[in-house]
Design an enzyme around this catalytic site. Structure first.
Site, PDB file in Angstrom:
ATOM      1  N   GLY A   1      -6.358  -7.079 -38.077  1.00  0.00           N
ATOM      2  CA  GLY A   1      -6.876  -6.787 -39.033  1.00  0.00           C
ATOM      3  C   GLY A   1      -8.292  -6.959 -37.502  1.00  0.00           C
ATOM      4  O   GLY A   1      -7.522  -6.348 -36.169  1.00  0.00           O
TER       5      GLY A   1
ATOM      6  N   ILE B   1      -4.110  -0.998  -5.142  1.00  0.00           N
ATOM      7  CA  ILE B   1      -3.232  -1.491  -4.607  1.00  0.00           C
ATOM      8  C   ILE B   1      -3.455  -3.456  -5.658  1.00  0.00           C
ATOM      9  O   ILE B   1      -4.845  -4.355  -5.221  1.00  0.00           O
ATOM     10  CB  ILE B   1      -3.575  -1.661  -3.341  1.00  0.00           C
ATOM     11  CG1 ILE B   1      -3.707  -0.316  -2.848  1.00  0.00           C
ATOM     12  CG2 ILE B   1      -2.472  -2.787  -2.948  1.00  0.00           C
ATOM     13  CD1 ILE B   1      -1.942   0.305  -3.263  1.00  0.00           C
ATOM     14  N   THR B   2      -3.001  -3.879  -6.121  1.00  0.00           N
ATOM     15  CA  THR B   2      -2.972  -5.022  -6.715  1.00  0.00           C
ATOM     16  C   THR B   2      -3.324  -6.157  -5.812  1.00  0.00           C
ATOM     17  O   THR B   2      -1.639  -5.926  -4.522  1.00  0.00           O
ATOM     18  CB  THR B   2      -1.773  -5.682  -7.711  1.00  0.00           C
ATOM     19  OG1 THR B   2      -2.084  -4.199  -8.264  1.00  0.00           O
ATOM     20  CG2 THR B   2      -2.044  -7.334  -7.988  1.00  0.00           C
TER      21      THR B   2
ATOM     22  N   GLU C   1      -1.698   6.398  -3.544  1.00  0.00           N
ATOM     23  CA  GLU C   1      -3.589   7.239  -2.602  1.00  0.00           C
ATOM     24  C   GLU C   1      -3.962   7.938  -3.656  1.00  0.00           C
ATOM     25  O   GLU C   1      -3.988   7.847  -5.019  1.00  0.00           O
ATOM     26  CB  GLU C   1      -2.786   7.746  -1.601  1.00  0.00           C
ATOM     27  CG  GLU C   1      -1.840   7.686  -0.681  1.00  0.00           C
ATOM     28  CD  GLU C   1      -2.244   8.412   0.708  1.00  0.00           C
ATOM     29  OE1 GLU C   1      -1.380   7.562   2.046  1.00  0.00           O
ATOM     30  OE2 GLU C   1      -2.584   9.274   0.223  1.00  0.00           O
TER      31      GLU C   1
ATOM     32  N   GLU D   1       3.763   1.756 -11.340  1.00  0.00           N
ATOM     33  CA  GLU D   1       5.260   1.603 -10.708  1.00  0.00           C
ATOM     34  C   GLU D   1       5.957   2.639 -11.757  1.00  0.00           C
ATOM     35  O   GLU D   1       6.930   2.480 -11.952  1.00  0.00           O
ATOM     36  CB  GLU D   1       5.517   0.344 -10.521  1.00  0.00           C
ATOM     37  CG  GLU D   1       4.578  -0.051  -9.508  1.00  0.00           C
ATOM     38  CD  GLU D   1       5.196  -1.757  -9.576  1.00  0.00           C
ATOM     39  OE1 GLU D   1       6.146  -1.774  -9.364  1.00  0.00           O
ATOM     40  OE2 GLU D   1       4.555  -3.010  -9.278  1.00  0.00           O
TER      41      GLU D   1
ATOM     42  N   GLN E   1       5.136  -6.293 -48.724  1.00  0.00           N
ATOM     43  CA  GLN E   1       5.927  -5.479 -48.306  1.00  0.00           C
ATOM     44  C   GLN E   1       5.911  -5.023 -47.226  1.00  0.00           C
ATOM     45  O   GLN E   1       6.575  -4.601 -45.579  1.00  0.00           O
ATOM     46  CB  GLN E   1       6.619  -4.403 -49.013  1.00  0.00           C
ATOM     47  CG  GLN E   1       7.289  -5.037 -50.303  1.00  0.00           C
ATOM     48  CD  GLN E   1       8.027  -4.436 -51.332  1.00  0.00           C
ATOM     49  OE1 GLN E   1       8.022  -3.028 -51.454  1.00  0.00           O
ATOM     50  NE2 GLN E   1       8.392  -4.802 -52.495  1.00  0.00           N
TER      51      GLN E   1
ATOM     52  N   GLY F   1       0.803  -1.467   0.182  1.00  0.00           N
ATOM     53  CA  GLY F   1       0.058  -0.265  -0.699  1.00  0.00           C
ATOM     54  C   GLY F   1       1.470   1.274  -0.015  1.00  0.00           C
ATOM     55  O   GLY F   1       1.128   2.083   1.114  1.00  0.00           O
TER      56      GLY F   1
ATOM     57  N   ALA G   1      10.258  -4.286  -8.112  1.00  0.00           N
ATOM     58  CA  ALA G   1       9.425  -4.557  -9.169  1.00  0.00           C
ATOM     59  C   ALA G   1       9.618  -3.888 -10.343  1.00  0.00           C
ATOM     60  O   ALA G   1       9.480  -4.399 -11.858  1.00  0.00           O
ATOM     61  CB  ALA G   1       7.826  -4.082  -8.555  1.00  0.00           C
TER      62      ALA G   1
END
Length: 397
Positions: free
Chosen positions: A352, A176-177, A145, A376, A292, A142, A255
């Site tokens: 596509g 927060i993951t 914010e 991050e 091409q 954490g 991380a």
């Protein structure tokens, strides 16, 4: 298919033969993670993304722990103690499946576990790290914010001591993951002594973690708000090893290093899909890979993919040898997330209309990378970190 100078068939995904730069043990780590992802996650990931929910996330986390992927670059306390390159290769393979899977592992090991490992007391390490390494306890981190992202020094979450020596925390954290499924949160708060980290069991009264819904990115990942309403913790809950922003920023560097590798996994997956599709899709009586403009797209994607992997590998070798400086981590995070997003966007044009279908991985990776580009450390902040290293002038204000 043409032959390489060694007599082996040329691999269109590895024209530079980067595989030869890895040791047999490193290739074994990579292959083990790839095998796990192929078996356990790939058959379900598009559905999880569409539903916005990982099925049995606790069971999956335990399996990741059994494979040794949680805190794999840390020493002791049940952690595997593997190299930075091993960890990077794992991140690449995890994110080749989905950024949400890599984020689960990254937040667990490089943020929550790393904070406790680097700055925690022996009691905190013994209490949490073995269970987190095994995947029987999930952690979150954490820092961000609602009004404090790139400027964490302006955080409003505060911790105060009461007369009995306890700490009382009040505030909110955002994006927060793992928050809603976590057993423990490492929460950073302002104190009279400076910014401190706290190890917060999520069953503590006053702590809640409502899930954030309606995301169009990282849908196969748990994202939450943390609410701390007079959360009372014992004096032993504070991380004793650090005061100030050096604590959370060093965790972020860990991380971000993994993200430099992981982004190339997402890019590889999109490039692989585009290359295969171009060979199969027939227009004007021949595969579109024979035109091409399509070849130019495939070539540009291959160039950026291989340059990004080379950069990540160089950073990994440097980290294992002598450690990384912040601007070096920023090089990897900025370049590789930006390159990966462009690869995914280009791959989408090769496919596509099929490029927006979850029958293919491209749009899922592109959507995820829109978050990876800014979380991050935004691209702008990493640009300024590198700019300060180049000029000696801080331009953050």
């Amino acid at each position: 298919m043409t032959a390489s100078h060694s007599g082996r068939p040329a691999d269109p995904l590895d024209l530079l033969e980067l595989d030869s730069l890895l040791t047999p043990d490193e290739r074994a780590v990579r292959d083990a993670v790839r095998t796990f992802c192929d078996r356990r996650v790939d058959p379900h990931i598009a559905e999880w993304f569409e539903q916005g929910e990982i099925e049995d996330i606790r069971g999956l986390t335990k399996e990741l722990g059994e494979l040794g992927l949680l805190g794999m670059h840390l020493e002791g306390y049940g952690c595997a103690g593997m190299s930075a390159v091993d960890y990077g290769l794992a991140c690449l393979e995890l994110e080749a499946t989905d950024s949400g899977l890599r984020s689960l592992v990254s937040v667990q090991g490089s943020l929550a576990m790393y904070a406790i490992h680097a700055f925690g007391s022996e009691e905190q390490k013994e209490q949490w790290l073995p269970r987190m390494a095994a995947g029987t306890a999930i952690g979150c981190f954490g820092l961000t914010e609602p009004d404090s992202g790139s400027d964490p020094g302006s955080m409003r979450t505060a911790a105060r001591r009461d007369g009995g020596g306890d700490w009382v925390l009040d505030g909110r954290k955002m994006w927060i993951t793992n928050g809603s499924v976590a057993d423990v949160a490492v929460v950073w708060a302002r104190t009279e002594d400076g910014i401190r980290g706290f190890v917060v069991p999520t069953d503590t009264p006053g702590f809640s973690a409502p899930a954030i819904k309606h995301k169009m990115s990282l849908r196969a990942s748990v994202t939450s708000e943390l609410v701390l309403d007079s959360v009372r913790l014992p004096g032993s809950a504070v991380l004793p090893g650090v005061v100030g922003l050096r604590g959370p920023l060093s965790c972020l560097s860990e991380a971000r290093y993994g993200i430099a590798w992981g982004a190339m996994g997402a890019a590889r997956s999109a490039f692989r899909a585009a290359l295969a599709y171009a060979g199969d899709r027939v227009q004007f009586d021949r595969p579109i890979s024979g035109f091409q403009l399509t070849q130019a797209k495939l070539t540009d994607m291959s160039l950026e993919l291989n340059k990004g992997i080379l950069l990540a590998l160089h950073l990994g070798r440097t980290k294992d040898d002598r450690g990384l400086r912040p601007e070096q981590v920023s090089y990897g995070k900025l370049n590789n997330t930006r390159a990966a997003l462009e690869i995914c966007r280009t791959a989408r044009t090769v496919l596509g209309a099929n490029g927006i279908s979850l029958e293919y991985p491209v749009i899922r990776h592109a959507n995820n990378l829109e978050s990876i580009l800014t979380y991050e450390g935004t691209a702008e902040m990493h640009t300024l970190v590198i700019g300060q290293a180049l000029t000696g002038q801080a331009a953050f204000r």
